[in-house]
Every structure is written in structure tokens, then in C-alpha cells.
Design a protein around this motif. Sequence first.
Motif, mmCIF file in Angstrom:
data_model
loop_
_atom_site.group_PDB
_atom_site.id
_atom_site.type_symbol
_atom_site.label_atom_id
_atom_site.label_comp_id
_atom_site.label_asym_id
_atom_site.label_seq_id
_atom_site.Cartn_x
_atom_site.Cartn_y
_atom_site.Cartn_z
ATOM 1 N N ASN A 143 49.640 2.982 -43.951
ATOM 2 C CA ASN A 143 48.481 3.865 -44.086
ATOM 3 C C ASN A 143 48.321 4.679 -42.802
ATOM 4 O O ASN A 143 49.143 4.581 -41.881
ATOM 5 C CB ASN A 143 47.209 3.084 -44.458
ATOM 6 N N GLN A 144 47.252 5.463 -42.741
ATOM 7 C CA GLN A 144 47.026 6.364 -41.608
ATOM 8 C C GLN A 144 46.757 5.625 -40.298
ATOM 9 O O GLN A 144 46.848 6.222 -39.224
ATOM 10 C CB GLN A 144 45.878 7.344 -41.921
ATOM 11 N N ARG A 145 46.467 4.353 -40.370
ATOM 12 C CA ARG A 145 46.241 3.549 -39.166
ATOM 13 C C ARG A 145 47.500 2.768 -38.773
ATOM 14 O O ARG A 145 47.438 1.851 -37.962
ATOM 15 C CB ARG A 145 45.059 2.598 -39.387
ATOM 16 N N SER A 146 48.630 3.111 -39.375
ATOM 17 C CA SER A 146 49.924 2.451 -39.136
ATOM 18 C C SER A 146 49.929 0.995 -39.574
ATOM 19 O O SER A 146 50.723 0.182 -39.068
ATOM 20 C CB SER A 146 50.344 2.559 -37.665
ATOM 21 N N VAL A 147 49.066 0.647 -40.526
ATOM 22 C CA VAL A 147 49.050 -0.699 -41.094
ATOM 23 C C VAL A 147 50.075 -0.742 -42.231
ATOM 24 O O VAL A 147 50.073 0.128 -43.113
ATOM 25 C CB VAL A 147 47.641 -1.055 -41.629
ATOM 26 N N LEU A 148 50.942 -1.755 -42.196
ATOM 27 C CA LEU A 148 51.905 -1.948 -43.271
ATOM 28 C C LEU A 148 51.155 -2.456 -44.499
ATOM 29 O O LEU A 148 50.618 -3.562 -44.484
ATOM 30 C CB LEU A 148 52.975 -2.957 -42.837
ATOM 31 N N VAL A 149 51.077 -1.641 -45.549
ATOM 32 C CA VAL A 149 50.294 -1.997 -46.731
ATOM 33 C C VAL A 149 51.164 -2.523 -47.879
ATOM 34 O O VAL A 149 50.675 -3.213 -48.764
ATOM 35 C CB VAL A 149 49.426 -0.811 -47.221
ATOM 36 N N MET A 150 52.447 -2.169 -47.851
ATOM 37 C CA MET A 150 53.339 -2.581 -48.935
ATOM 38 C C MET A 150 54.765 -2.539 -48.409
ATOM 39 O O MET A 150 55.106 -1.684 -47.590
ATOM 40 C CB MET A 150 53.198 -1.608 -50.109
ATOM 41 N N THR A 151 55.568 -3.450 -48.881
ATOM 42 C CA THR A 151 56.996 -3.385 -48.606
ATOM 43 C C THR A 151 57.725 -3.713 -49.900
ATOM 44 O O THR A 151 57.257 -4.541 -50.688
ATOM 45 C CB THR A 151 57.406 -4.332 -47.453
#
Length: 162
Positions: A143-151
Motif C-alpha cells: 500500500n501507500q505506506r509500504s506495508v506488504l498487504v498481499m503476496t
Amino acid sequence: MTAEHTATPVDSSLPRLGQGFVWQDLAAGQRFRTFRRTITETDLVNFIGVTGMLEAIFIEEGYEGAAMAGRPVPGALTYTLIEGFILQTMIQGTGLAMLELHQKILAPVVVGDTIEAVVEVTDIRPTSRSGRAVVTSRIDVFNQRSVLVMTYTATRLLAGRA
């Protein structure tokens, strides 16, 4: 009086704009990043309408049973938006089939989030038929905060040069 227009016919040997990679143009370890896209309320409404995902958490503003703030987005919508980028830019005209998919959703995505992905080619196995190959990639969505949301790992059949 009409002007006569002449043009050279389409030359099929010209490179095609937007044509995806053939498997021979890829290498294990090669990495790409997709475009970014902000998910809108309209995206959510259209997606749940066309898929029938009429779950209260997606259709009711302020749903009291929600586990989080904001308008949650189905993981399937996040996945399909990233796949759209990959299809349009990496495998347009060369992707032959999705063979296998393993996906993990790691963090929520809500309306207003902006997503993008890093695609890493992890394996290429040429087949015995028609210059094709089985290409496996790992796709990490942020996401825009560089959080890995899905792999997810996608195994696809890709065309090659004849």
C-alpha cells in the motif's frame, strides 16, 4: 474534391506496442514494479456488484460487526487490479494460461489506499512443446505506506519465440 490518402500497409515485422515478454526475455531473479492505483468507492461498488460479493462488510457503511475502520476491499479486488497491471504490461499477447496460484492476504486494504506490486521471476522451465515455458513469479503487493498487504506466487504458461 477529396484528397487521396495513401499509407503503407501495416508491416507485421514492426514491434507491437504493449506486447508482453516472451519467456526468453525473462530471467530468474529479474524484478519489475507495477504502476500504482488508488482504489475508489466506485471500484468497490462495481466489483461487488459484478461478482455478487454482497457481504455486509462491503456494502454497509459503518457496519457494526467490522473488525477495522474504513471501507474494506475484498482481497480478490486487490489481486485482480494487480493482475490487470501485469497483463497489460508484462504478458499482453504472450500469456497463455494461469496454471497455479498461491496467495496470502497479510493486511487490510481499504477504499482510498493506493496499491502497487513488485514482480520477481523465480523460475522458468521450458516445455517440450512449441517453445513455451512455465514461468513462476512472486508478486508482493504494497500500500501507500509500504506495508506488504498481499503476496502471491503465480505459475503461468508463456509463449516464446518460434
